[in-house]
Design an enzyme around this catalytic site. Structure first.
Site, PDB file in Angstrom:
ATOM      1  N   LYS A  37       0.689  -1.339  -0.107  1.00 22.82           N
ATOM      2  CA  LYS A  37      -0.009   0.061   0.045  1.00 22.82           C
ATOM      3  C   LYS A  37       0.796   1.343   0.023  1.00 22.82           C
ATOM      4  O   LYS A  37       0.316   2.392  -0.628  1.00 22.82           O
ATOM      5  CB  LYS A  37      -0.991   0.071   1.318  1.00 22.82           C
ATOM      6  N   SER A 112     -21.536   7.489  -1.026  1.00 27.82           N
ATOM      7  CA  SER A 112     -21.204   6.276  -1.865  1.00 27.82           C
ATOM      8  C   SER A 112     -22.623   6.198  -2.391  1.00 27.82           C
ATOM      9  O   SER A 112     -23.939   6.476  -1.982  1.00 27.82           O
ATOM     10  CB  SER A 112     -21.011   4.887  -0.974  1.00 27.82           C
ATOM     11  N   TYR A 141     -22.362  -1.694   4.369  1.00 26.53           N
ATOM     12  CA  TYR A 141     -21.660  -0.525   4.081  1.00 26.53           C
ATOM     13  C   TYR A 141     -22.628   0.568   3.616  1.00 26.53           C
ATOM     14  O   TYR A 141     -22.339   1.923   4.156  1.00 26.53           O
ATOM     15  CB  TYR A 141     -20.712  -0.944   2.947  1.00 26.53           C
ATOM     16  N   LYS A 145     -23.083   4.494   5.318  1.00 30.33           N
ATOM     17  CA  LYS A 145     -22.949   5.768   4.684  1.00 30.33           C
ATOM     18  C   LYS A 145     -24.252   6.614   4.621  1.00 30.33           C
ATOM     19  O   LYS A 145     -24.011   7.911   4.763  1.00 30.33           O
ATOM     20  CB  LYS A 145     -22.508   5.570   3.049  1.00 30.33           C
ATOM     21  N   LYS A 182      -6.699  -3.412  -2.231  1.00 34.17           N
ATOM     22  CA  LYS A 182      -8.335  -3.621  -2.030  1.00 34.17           C
ATOM     23  C   LYS A 182      -8.642  -4.818  -2.242  1.00 34.17           C
ATOM     24  O   LYS A 182      -9.797  -5.243  -1.755  1.00 34.17           O
ATOM     25  CB  LYS A 182      -9.118  -2.587  -2.762  1.00 34.17           C
ATOM     26  N   PHE A 205     -20.360 -12.083 -14.072  1.00 34.83           N
ATOM     27  CA  PHE A 205     -21.189 -12.926 -13.530  1.00 34.83           C
ATOM     28  C   PHE A 205     -22.374 -12.966 -14.451  1.00 34.83           C
ATOM     29  O   PHE A 205     -22.670 -12.061 -15.444  1.00 34.83           O
ATOM     30  CB  PHE A 205     -21.801 -12.108 -12.301  1.00 34.83           C
ATOM     31  N   ASP A 208     -29.027 -13.191 -13.128  1.00 35.18           N
ATOM     32  CA  ASP A 208     -30.225 -13.856 -12.487  1.00 35.18           C
ATOM     33  C   ASP A 208     -31.369 -13.416 -12.503  1.00 35.18           C
ATOM     34  O   ASP A 208     -32.506 -13.644 -11.842  1.00 35.18           O
ATOM     35  CB  ASP A 208     -29.829 -14.536 -11.300  1.00 35.18           C
TER      36      ASP A 208
END
Length: 325
Positions: A37, A112, A141, A145, A182, A205, A208
């Site tokens: 990092k 976010s 998360y 936020k 990350k 992905f 679905d």
């Protein structure tokens, strides 16, 4: 002196480099750990680097700070430790907000697009308590936020004195260099590039949802340089405050992203589809797109980097980096 929390992280390190390039002194609050990092801070000259536990002591010493730019957070969308996330993503920024309000210091923080959940309530950066109450994040998360955004709105509605300038930035799907630390939470472009460099197919992905084809899940991909440009503009325009989306303003498919990567590499496309991991099912955003009307109305005229150009720049940067650090 600028204080940048999370300054060794992805967006934070680019912000630190941009401020330092302007000749500014920058104090970074972050941890480097035992990996690579530190490479994110290899170029800029720093006023100092302090771990998180020394932040409050540093602020208590009454340093001359021009602005606090709070980029640090628990950003993993798969994190399940609610106490840790609440302490880091809610309690800490509330303390920074209060300190900035008391000291008359501008406060810019990272919100976010995860606050929008599945997008059923739209993506309008409405900072009113009523507008925020409609949102339903899909993960811890996003909840954290949104909880901070809500508290800001509540304090303003109650007449509490804010910092002289404040801005919450709802970053959408940010990509660019300096993501190696990350892990799983790095951008799709980062992971697909590494796959291809290992001689593998770029995997995406499967969908679905019957109304969306494989690879046609769409996100608002925004280059990290655009995020930094918005923050620098805010610092140059101290009368501008508010909650603002920061994205490209245009949703693009994951297929488009990966095809742009193959074009930048000048390689034939090799794409395979895989099942979505169980821990992402029901928590996966199939569409995001940032309306930029409020940011434009505030006076920001910068043009966002088109996806193909941003991918080309990022791939060029990847070629000279150790992405296994």
């Amino acid at each position: 002196m600028y204080l940048v929390t999370g300054g060794a992280g992805f967006i934070g390190s680019h912000l630190v480099a941009a401020l330092a390039a302007r000749g500014a002194e920058v104090m970074v609050i972050d941890r480097l750990g035992h990996g690579g990092k530190w490479r994110n801070l290899a170029v800029p000259t720093l006023a100092g680097l302090l771990p998180w536990e020394e932040l409050e002591g540093y602020l208590a010493s009454h340093p001359p700070i021009s602005a606090v730019l709070h980029m640090g957070a628990i950003s993993a969308t798969t994190e399940t430790d609610g106490d840790l996330v609440a302490a880091t993503n809610l309690t800490l920024p509330l303390r920074l907000w209060s300190w900035c309000a008391q000291r008359g210091v501008p406060f810019i923080y990272a919100s976010s697009a995860a606050t929008y959940g599945d997008g059923a309530q739209g993506f309008e950066d409405d900072a009113t308590p009523e507008g925020l109450a409609r949102l339903r994040p899909l993960n811890l998360y996003g909840w954290s936020k949104l909880a901070f955004d809500k508290r800001v709105a509540q304090m303003l509605a109650l007449g509490a004195a804010p910092p002289p300038q404040w801005a919450g930035l709802r970053f959408f799907n940010v990509y660019g260099p300096n993501e190696a630390h990350k892990g799983r939470m790095a951008s799709v472009l980062f992971h697909k590039y590494r796959q291809v460099m290992r001689g593998e197919a770029a995997t995406l992905f499967r969908s679905d949802r019957p109304d969306i084809a494989d690879g046609e899940q769409r996100r608002d991909f925004v280059h990290v340089d655009d995020c930094v440009a918005v923050m620098l503009w805010l610092l140059e325009n101290p009368r501008v405050s508010g909650l603002f989306n920061v994205g490209s303003g245009r949703a693009r498919s994951f297929l488009a992203l990966v095809r742009a990567m193959f074009a930048a590499l000048d390689r034939p496309e090799d794409i395979a589809f895989i099942d979505m991991p169980e821990d992402l099912k029901g928590k996966y955003q199939y569409f995001t797109e940032a309306p930029l009307g409020r940011l434009r109305a505030a006076g920001y005229t910068g043009q966002m980097i088109p996806l193909e150009e941003g991918v080309r720049r990022t791939v060029a940067a990847y070629r000279g980096m150790d992405l296994d650090a």
